[in-house]
Design an enzyme around this catalytic site. Sequence first.
Site, short mmCIF file in Angstrom:
data_model
loop_
_atom_site.label_atom_id
_atom_site.label_comp_id
_atom_site.label_asym_id
_atom_site.label_seq_id
_atom_site.Cartn_x
_atom_site.Cartn_y
_atom_site.Cartn_z
N SER A 29 21.52 6.57 101.16
CA SER A 29 22.35 7.77 101.36
C SER A 29 21.73 8.74 102.35
O SER A 29 20.56 9.08 102.24
CB SER A 29 22.50 8.54 100.04
OG SER A 29 23.24 7.80 99.13
N HIS A 60 26.98 6.78 103.94
CA HIS A 60 26.62 5.39 104.28
C HIS A 60 27.56 4.93 105.39
O HIS A 60 28.77 4.84 105.18
CB HIS A 60 26.83 4.47 103.07
CG HIS A 60 25.81 4.66 101.99
ND1 HIS A 60 24.75 3.82 101.82
CD2 HIS A 60 25.70 5.59 101.04
CE1 HIS A 60 24.02 4.23 100.80
NE2 HIS A 60 24.59 5.31 100.30
N HIS A 82 26.86 -0.54 96.38
CA HIS A 82 26.16 -0.29 95.11
C HIS A 82 26.87 -1.02 93.97
O HIS A 82 28.08 -1.22 94.01
CB HIS A 82 26.14 1.21 94.78
CG HIS A 82 25.45 2.03 95.80
ND1 HIS A 82 26.06 2.42 96.96
CD2 HIS A 82 24.18 2.52 95.84
CE1 HIS A 82 25.20 3.12 97.68
NE2 HIS A 82 24.05 3.20 97.03
N TYR A 84 27.64 0.18 91.16
CA TYR A 84 28.66 1.02 90.52
C TYR A 84 30.01 1.00 91.26
O TYR A 84 31.01 1.47 90.75
CB TYR A 84 28.18 2.47 90.36
CG TYR A 84 27.84 3.18 91.65
CD1 TYR A 84 28.82 3.59 92.55
CD2 TYR A 84 26.52 3.46 91.97
CE1 TYR A 84 28.50 4.22 93.73
CE2 TYR A 84 26.19 4.09 93.15
CZ TYR A 84 27.19 4.48 94.03
OH TYR A 84 26.86 5.10 95.20
N GLU A 85 30.02 0.43 92.47
CA GLU A 85 31.29 0.34 93.19
C GLU A 85 32.16 -0.78 92.62
O GLU A 85 33.32 -0.93 92.99
CB GLU A 85 31.04 0.13 94.69
CG GLU A 85 30.44 1.38 95.36
CD GLU A 85 30.03 1.15 96.79
OE1 GLU A 85 30.90 1.01 97.64
OE2 GLU A 85 28.80 1.10 97.06
N ALA A 112 18.18 7.55 98.05
CA ALA A 112 18.10 8.93 97.56
C ALA A 112 17.86 8.82 96.06
O ALA A 112 18.39 7.92 95.41
CB ALA A 112 19.41 9.65 97.84
N MET A 209 20.16 4.73 91.73
CA MET A 209 21.23 3.76 91.47
C MET A 209 21.22 2.57 92.43
O MET A 209 22.26 1.95 92.64
CB MET A 209 22.59 4.47 91.57
CG MET A 209 22.72 5.75 90.77
SD MET A 209 24.31 6.53 91.04
CE MET A 209 24.05 8.15 90.32
N SER A 210 20.09 2.26 93.02
CA SER A 210 20.10 1.17 94.02
C SER A 210 18.73 0.49 94.12
O SER A 210 17.92 0.60 93.21
CB SER A 210 20.49 1.74 95.40
OG SER A 210 19.48 2.59 95.88
N ASN A 233 17.04 15.76 94.77
CA ASN A 233 17.25 16.75 93.70
C ASN A 233 16.24 16.45 92.60
O ASN A 233 15.74 15.33 92.50
CB ASN A 233 18.68 16.62 93.13
CG ASN A 233 18.97 15.20 92.66
OD1 ASN A 233 19.29 14.32 93.46
ND2 ASN A 233 18.82 14.96 91.39
N HIS A 245 26.88 15.20 94.53
CA HIS A 245 26.63 14.35 95.69
C HIS A 245 26.48 15.19 96.96
O HIS A 245 25.73 14.82 97.87
CB HIS A 245 27.76 13.32 95.83
CG HIS A 245 27.48 12.25 96.85
ND1 HIS A 245 26.37 11.43 96.80
CD2 HIS A 245 28.15 11.88 97.97
CE1 HIS A 245 26.38 10.60 97.83
NE2 HIS A 245 27.45 10.86 98.56
N1 HPA Z 1 20.00 10.19 89.78
C1 HPA Z 1 20.42 8.99 90.23
N2 HPA Z 1 20.65 8.74 91.50
C2 HPA Z 1 20.43 9.73 92.38
C3 HPA Z 1 20.00 11.00 91.98
C4 HPA Z 1 19.77 11.24 90.60
O1 HPA Z 1 19.37 12.33 90.17
N3 HPA Z 1 19.87 11.75 93.11
C5 HPA Z 1 20.22 10.94 94.15
N4 HPA Z 1 20.57 9.72 93.72
#
Ligand code: HPA
Length: 274
Positions: A29, A60, A82, A84-85, A112, A209-210, A233, A245
Amino acid sequence: MYKKINETSKFINKFINNESIHSAIILGSGMSGFDDNFKPEFSIDYSEIPNFIKPSVEGHSGKLSIIEFGGKLTAVLSGRAHYYEGYDISEIVLPTRVLAHLGIKTLILTNAAGGIAENYLPGDIINIKDHINLTGNNPLIGKNIDELGPRFPDMTNTYDENLRDLAKDTANELFEYKDGVYAWFTGPTYETPSEVKFAKSIGADLVGMSTVPEAIVARHSGIKVSAFSLVTNLAAGISKEPLSHDEVIETANIAKNKLQSFMEQFLIKINLTN
Ligand code: HPA
């Protein structure tokens, strides 16, 4: 699956006249645009590559470029699909399978992630030293294709120790080096504060998540892996603010130049020495 890997590899090989590709980087990301700073030998949109999935997530771009670093070719994949898609996990890892088939020696992964460790700040780049798979899934589930790798791959040195040393040397010229353990959740929800507490209690420093599916498949094929999280974050519950996001993309954009300078130096060193 083997047929698809062959078909896609053949397609890419046509563009490079069967020259060898030494290394590859899959950008997460907010990191797309990296390839625009260099002169690619060529770039192709994922939508034109057989069996590649066009990413649906903002941040992306979905493009494969071949770029020379340190006198050797690197495949730069801007964007990934991903889990989750909703795709089958074998589709998520197909680009990595193709890179393995093309003969790359080293794969770099970026993502990310939410930061858990106390010394992490948004904008930090963290070298992943190990992962914890909390999804219950694994891209190697199913019949093993013995031509690709062993049934039971060892995962002791998944994130190659020598590459971590090289990353440390490279980072130290640019920013404070930090490393950590990445916990893979499926998403697309961000974690609950309790899930983050749990991840912390079992040794995770980052949540995301990746990356883990690609790392597993690359190790299955004996490719050296190096991976980096951009802390966009603080993870849920550590940050008191709700996660979004937009915040992830905003922080990624701010830290982009630092990550790109690092990656350029790192890729040159990898192509020259590994
Ligand atoms: N959690 C999961 N995936 C993420 C996060 C998060 O806090 N920040 C960016 N991708």
